[in-house]
Write a protein that holds these residues in place. Sequence first.
Motif, mmCIF file in Angstrom:
data_model
loop_
_atom_site.group_PDB
_atom_site.id
_atom_site.type_symbol
_atom_site.label_atom_id
_atom_site.label_comp_id
_atom_site.label_asym_id
_atom_site.label_seq_id
_atom_site.Cartn_x
_atom_site.Cartn_y
_atom_site.Cartn_z
ATOM 1 N N LEU A 161 12.284 -45.779 50.371
ATOM 2 C CA LEU A 161 11.396 -46.147 49.148
ATOM 3 C C LEU A 161 11.288 -45.178 48.225
ATOM 4 C CD1 LEU A 161 8.872 -48.237 51.462
ATOM 5 C CD2 LEU A 161 10.537 -49.298 49.975
ATOM 6 N N TYR A 166 9.476 -45.228 44.036
ATOM 7 C CA TYR A 166 8.283 -45.389 44.508
ATOM 8 C C TYR A 166 7.398 -44.107 44.808
ATOM 9 C CZ TYR A 166 9.278 -50.448 44.584
ATOM 10 O OH TYR A 166 9.672 -51.677 44.106
ATOM 11 N N GLU A 170 2.163 -45.060 46.909
ATOM 12 C CA GLU A 170 2.495 -46.416 46.760
ATOM 13 C C GLU A 170 3.302 -46.616 48.221
ATOM 14 O OE1 GLU A 170 3.835 -48.177 42.601
ATOM 15 O OE2 GLU A 170 4.773 -46.240 43.217
ATOM 16 N N VAL A 171 4.135 -45.831 48.757
ATOM 17 C CA VAL A 171 4.818 -46.172 49.883
ATOM 18 C C VAL A 171 3.706 -45.953 51.076
ATOM 19 C CG1 VAL A 171 6.481 -44.820 51.382
ATOM 20 C CG2 VAL A 171 6.951 -45.062 49.004
ATOM 21 N N ALA A 174 2.352 -49.407 51.312
ATOM 22 C CA ALA A 174 2.927 -50.461 51.631
ATOM 23 C C ALA A 174 3.414 -50.501 53.019
ATOM 24 C CB ALA A 174 4.302 -50.455 50.715
ATOM 25 N N LEU A 192 9.042 -53.652 50.382
ATOM 26 C CA LEU A 192 9.446 -54.132 49.131
ATOM 27 C C LEU A 192 8.679 -55.398 48.980
ATOM 28 C CD1 LEU A 192 13.074 -52.957 49.448
ATOM 29 C CD2 LEU A 192 11.352 -52.048 47.626
ATOM 30 N N LEU A 195 5.220 -54.626 47.962
ATOM 31 C CA LEU A 195 5.080 -53.827 46.620
ATOM 32 C C LEU A 195 5.552 -54.649 45.385
ATOM 33 C CD1 LEU A 195 7.044 -50.669 47.690
ATOM 34 C CD2 LEU A 195 4.680 -50.525 47.007
#
Length: 197
Positions: A161, A166, A170-171, A174, A192, A195
């Motif tokens: 990711l 990203y 964010e990772v 997620a 994904l 996201l």
Amino acid sequence: MIALLRGVVAQLSAGEVILDVAGVGYRVRVPTGARLAGRGEELTLHTHLAVREDAMDLYGFTGPADRDLFTVMLSVSGVGPKIALAAIDTLGADGLRAAVIADDVTALTAVPGVGKKGAQRMILELRSKVGSLGDLATAGATSVGAGPTASDPRSEARLALGALGYGAGEVEAALRGLPGDASAEDLIRLALRGLAT
């Protein structure tokens, strides 16, 4: 001090396992990315008992080196069991050692609850301690922020990711809440999907 538990997995969920040891169920908090035995299988955990005024919590790890790193993390001012566990969960034990050795503040700020100043304090207070807890050659060879070995699905997902552009925050957002026993491919696909929304 409860340093080791060996028993049968009675219940398993993300970040927690209930281990039946001779008829007594111990609730143990574990890294969400840890590869553990399935329900009904025997499991050995190296544990740390955190005693507070209002609670006693067990934290478990598949190896003594990870448990020892967790214990050393608790010596950092401002770092409690939740942040120490999150650091090992986010970066992996080797990734955490590598980040400290390389003075990588950015990697440490990917840990939920750790800001820039907290990351700098961790590096300052842990630098002299982490080398004695693991193989420095392995830690140095691990790319910073990559987490544990490539066989860890969460680390593979983080790397993939990140390669897609990203950010670390964010990772982590997620991946949070995704099944601990999912493959790297499933984690990437599910992350994904999250996201994209």
